[in-house]
Scaffold this active site. Structure first.
Site, mmCIF file in Angstrom:
data_model
loop_
_atom_site.group_PDB
_atom_site.id
_atom_site.type_symbol
_atom_site.label_atom_id
_atom_site.label_comp_id
_atom_site.label_asym_id
_atom_site.label_seq_id
_atom_site.Cartn_x
_atom_site.Cartn_y
_atom_site.Cartn_z
ATOM 1 N N HIS B 150 0.834 -1.202 0.000
ATOM 2 C CA HIS B 150 0.000 0.000 0.000
ATOM 3 C C HIS B 150 0.871 1.255 0.000
ATOM 4 C CE1 HIS B 150 0.699 -0.542 4.407
ATOM 5 N NE2 HIS B 150 0.771 0.781 4.400
ATOM 6 N N HIS B 195 -6.217 -1.580 3.558
ATOM 7 C CA HIS B 195 -5.900 -0.398 2.755
ATOM 8 C C HIS B 195 -4.981 -0.691 1.580
ATOM 9 C CE1 HIS B 195 -2.519 -0.807 5.332
ATOM 10 N NE2 HIS B 195 -2.178 0.439 5.494
ATOM 11 N N HIS B 209 4.823 7.208 3.317
ATOM 12 C CA HIS B 209 5.589 5.965 3.135
ATOM 13 C C HIS B 209 4.909 5.098 2.093
ATOM 14 C CE1 HIS B 209 2.531 4.474 6.123
ATOM 15 N NE2 HIS B 209 2.600 3.377 5.404
ATOM 16 N N HIS B 241 -0.421 -1.852 14.641
ATOM 17 C CA HIS B 241 -1.391 -0.778 14.419
ATOM 18 C C HIS B 241 -2.735 -1.140 15.039
ATOM 19 C CE1 HIS B 241 1.102 1.339 11.592
ATOM 20 N NE2 HIS B 241 1.134 0.359 10.720
ATOM 21 N N TYR B 250 8.646 0.654 10.523
ATOM 22 C CA TYR B 250 8.927 1.777 9.633
ATOM 23 C C TYR B 250 10.409 2.084 9.639
ATOM 24 C CZ TYR B 250 3.942 2.862 9.474
ATOM 25 O OH TYR B 250 2.599 2.813 9.274
ATOM 26 N N GLU B 260 7.892 0.857 4.779
ATOM 27 C CA GLU B 260 7.277 0.059 5.839
ATOM 28 C C GLU B 260 7.270 -1.395 5.405
ATOM 29 O OE1 GLU B 260 3.027 0.682 6.357
ATOM 30 O OE2 GLU B 260 2.978 -0.340 8.288
#
Lengths: 302, 302
Positions: B150, B195, B209, B241, B250, B260
């Protein structure tokens, strides 16, 4: 458009209380609804009404496999295509079936009853939609987040595969071919994963297993601990598949229906080039580490 | 139909050799083509010609991002949609934009990013044969993620960016709302994952990122070992998360673009009900274990 993913698997069980105890306490599903002879279960992260239905019957078996479609119109489109193929389709109206609206049902060339459904009652996950934690704490059993796929048997895998691809729009990710080029097994998807439905050679109407998704290999290890603690008979694994690349354990519910926990795999685009396995590599295809398949795995089904 | 997933990311790098060495030896991507000022890379399990393009430039940041569409017609549909919004769109024939590239359209987003939709990029194959493949190649170096996952951008008006992407069929899975109800961050998908693209409040045109997929949490740990071994500065993690439920790490490439590695998440149906996070829970939303976000994470982007 079209079929999204596996929705629910409806099973017959000769001991409803025993099966319910196993699926809620060992597998760790949530009991959503129960009436005299039927129990509706879902995994903790599923928002839809149920993903497994258990119905009391004198012997175990498969009632039907249900897939969820993306749009309501898909039912009419797919109804027409199944009828054009020559299979009668039954419409089931809203209200006839607990937890869902209108659906269509038909028998497939591999002899299983299949349902397609769009309108499913939402009961929500255990987490809610406002500042949810990533997972609920204190769930009993294996507690898979969702149902993943199912594997059925067919006398003519090639014919079944054509039906699922040409009529229902499944895509062929992997296939196992015998020396004559006949399909011994096919893995089919709609959800961008290695498989939502697989078919291997065997009796028509047969049900080999249903699989629950786990998030990673460490959860597979933990599942093996929980199964062993509860005295559940393991069939194969923990191990890895060559086909699908998944990490896996197979085991039996107390009535003899095979379950799997599965994780891994890969992302599948619609233009994914099919992977082919040859019969001499069958062992590695199914169980990559061992390179051979136990007889029970090939012979036993519901 | 429509947009399938993130296809590729083109980032600017002021030192092409250094960046190429990092992306091939530390991340472990594979170089598929090279020009005087551009290097084309892909992850090992990707079939398409490239998923990361490094472009020599005096600065760093995002040059453009590309999303893969399912059908060629989807390009024309997107073209008329962009034109109907009064923006200009440019059409490119296969191979015109880059070696191995497909037919494409490009346009600017309200947040000042260049968006591309691409169909029919050349398939160069993953690193495994199509017959009897092993689950993974043995000769991989570095972190070796199987694929890109993503992209996360900054936007002065997240509400506007979100609405714009929803018009292209993106679905809103999660949002972080400010006390006055406006969107501080949004997470949108096409691939049934939490996502494919996300926005956070920040300058227009910024790249927060882009992320690579790893198969599980244990591989996130191994990635941290690999990064530390090479002296790559880690920004945050390994951690989890709240938003997306993903496991994450990260870090920065040697020219300052944030990368990431990501795993986990959940399956998203098209009728998925959006999850909302409130501003006071922002810490847990972004880093669930720590419950707070470092300043660098909010303020540094490229």
């Amino acid at each position: 458009m079209g079929i999204l993913r596996l929705a629910h698997v409806d099973l017959r069980v000769p001991d409803l209380d025993l099966a319910t105890a196993y699926y809620t306490e060992v597998v760790g599903m949530n009991l959503v609804e129960r009436d005299e002879d039927t129990v509706y279960l879902k995994c903790w992260d599923e928002a839809d009404h149920h993903s497994v239905r258990l119905r009391y019957a004198s012997r175990n078996g498969l009632d039907q496999i249900s897939f969820k479609v993306e749009e309501e119109d898909d039912l009419a489109v797919l109804e027409r295509r199944v009828e054009d193929y020559g299979f009668p389709v039954k419409r089931v109206s809203k209200g006839e079936e607990v937890g869902q609206g209108e659906s269509i049902r038909f028998e497939t060339p591999s002899g299983q009853l299949m349902e397609l459904v769009h309108d499913v009652e939402k009961v929500g996950t255990l987490l809610g939609k406002l500042n949810p934690s990533p997972m609920p704490v204190g769930l009993p059993g294996i507690a898979p987040p969702r149902l993943d796929h199912t594997l059925v048997t067919a006398e003519e895998v090639g014919e079944a595969c054509r039906f699922y691809r040409d009529v229902l729009g499944f895509r062929l990710t992997e296939q196992l071919l015998d020396g004559n080029g006949h399909q011994l097994g096919v893995w089919l998807e709609r959800s961008g994963t290695p498989h939502d439905l697989a078919v291997v050679v065997g009796p028509n109407g047969g049900f080999h297993h249903m699989a629950f998704w786990l998030d990673d290999w460490d959860h597979i290890r933990r599942a093996a601990d929980i199964l062993a603690y509860n005295g559940i008979e393991l069939d194969a694994g923990p191990t890895r598949h060559g086909i699908t690349r998944g990490n896996t354990i197979y085991f039996f519910d107390p009535l003899g229906i095979r379950n799997e926990v599965f994780t891994g795999g890969y992302a599948v685009d619609p233009d994914f080039p099919t992977i082919t396995w040859t019969e001499d590599q069958f062992g590695r295809g199914l169980f990559y580490w061992e390179g051979e398949v136990n007889t029970r795995f090939l012979r036993m089904h519901t | 139909m429509g947009i399938l997933r993130l296809s590729h990311v083109e980032v600017r790098v002021p030192d092409l050799e250094l960046a190429t060495a990092y992306y091939t030896e530390v991340l472990g991507l594979i170089e598929t083509a090279r020009e005087a000022d551009r290097v084309f890379l892909k992850c090992w399990d990707e079939h398409q010609h490239h998923s990361v393009i490094l472009r020599f430039a005096p600065t760093y940041g995002l040059e453009h991002m590309g999303f893969k569409v399912e059908h060629e017609d989807d390009l024309a549909v997107a073209e008329s949609l962009v034109e109907s919004m009064g923006s200009t769109v440019k059409r490119f024939s296969p191979g015109e934009l880059a070696p191995g590239h497909g037919a494409a359209v490009r346009f600017d987003t309200p947040s000042g990013h260049v968006m591309e939709l691409v169909f029919g990029m050349q398939q160069v194959g993953n690193m495994l044969p199509r017959m009897n493949p092993a689950p993974r190649p043995q000769s991989l170096v570095g972190i070796a993620p199987p694929r890109v996952d993503h992209i996360f951008l900054t936007s002065e008006n997240v509400d506007e960016s979100t609405e714009f992407f929803q018009r292209f069929g993106f679905r809103l899975t999660e949002q972080i709302l400010a006390r006055d109800g406006h969107q501080l961050a949004t997470f949108l998908e096409r691939s049934h994952t939490p996502h494919d693209i996300a926005f956070v409040t920040g300058p227009n045109g910024g790249l927060h990122h882009f992320a690579f997929w790893l198969d599980d949490w244990n591989e996130v740990r191994t990635a941290a070992d690999t990064l530390a071994y090479h002296g790559v500065p880690i920004d945050v993690g390994p951690t989890r998360h709240g938003v997306t439920r993903g496991y994450t790490l990260y870090f920065f490439d040697p020219v300052g673009n944030r990368n990431e590695v990501f795993t986990g998440g959940y399956w998203v149906d098209p009728d998925f009900e959006t999850i909302t996070w409130t501003e006071e829970q922002m810490g847990r939303a972004i880093f669930y274990y720590e419950g707070q976000v470092n300043d660098r994470f909010f303020t540094v982007h490229s």
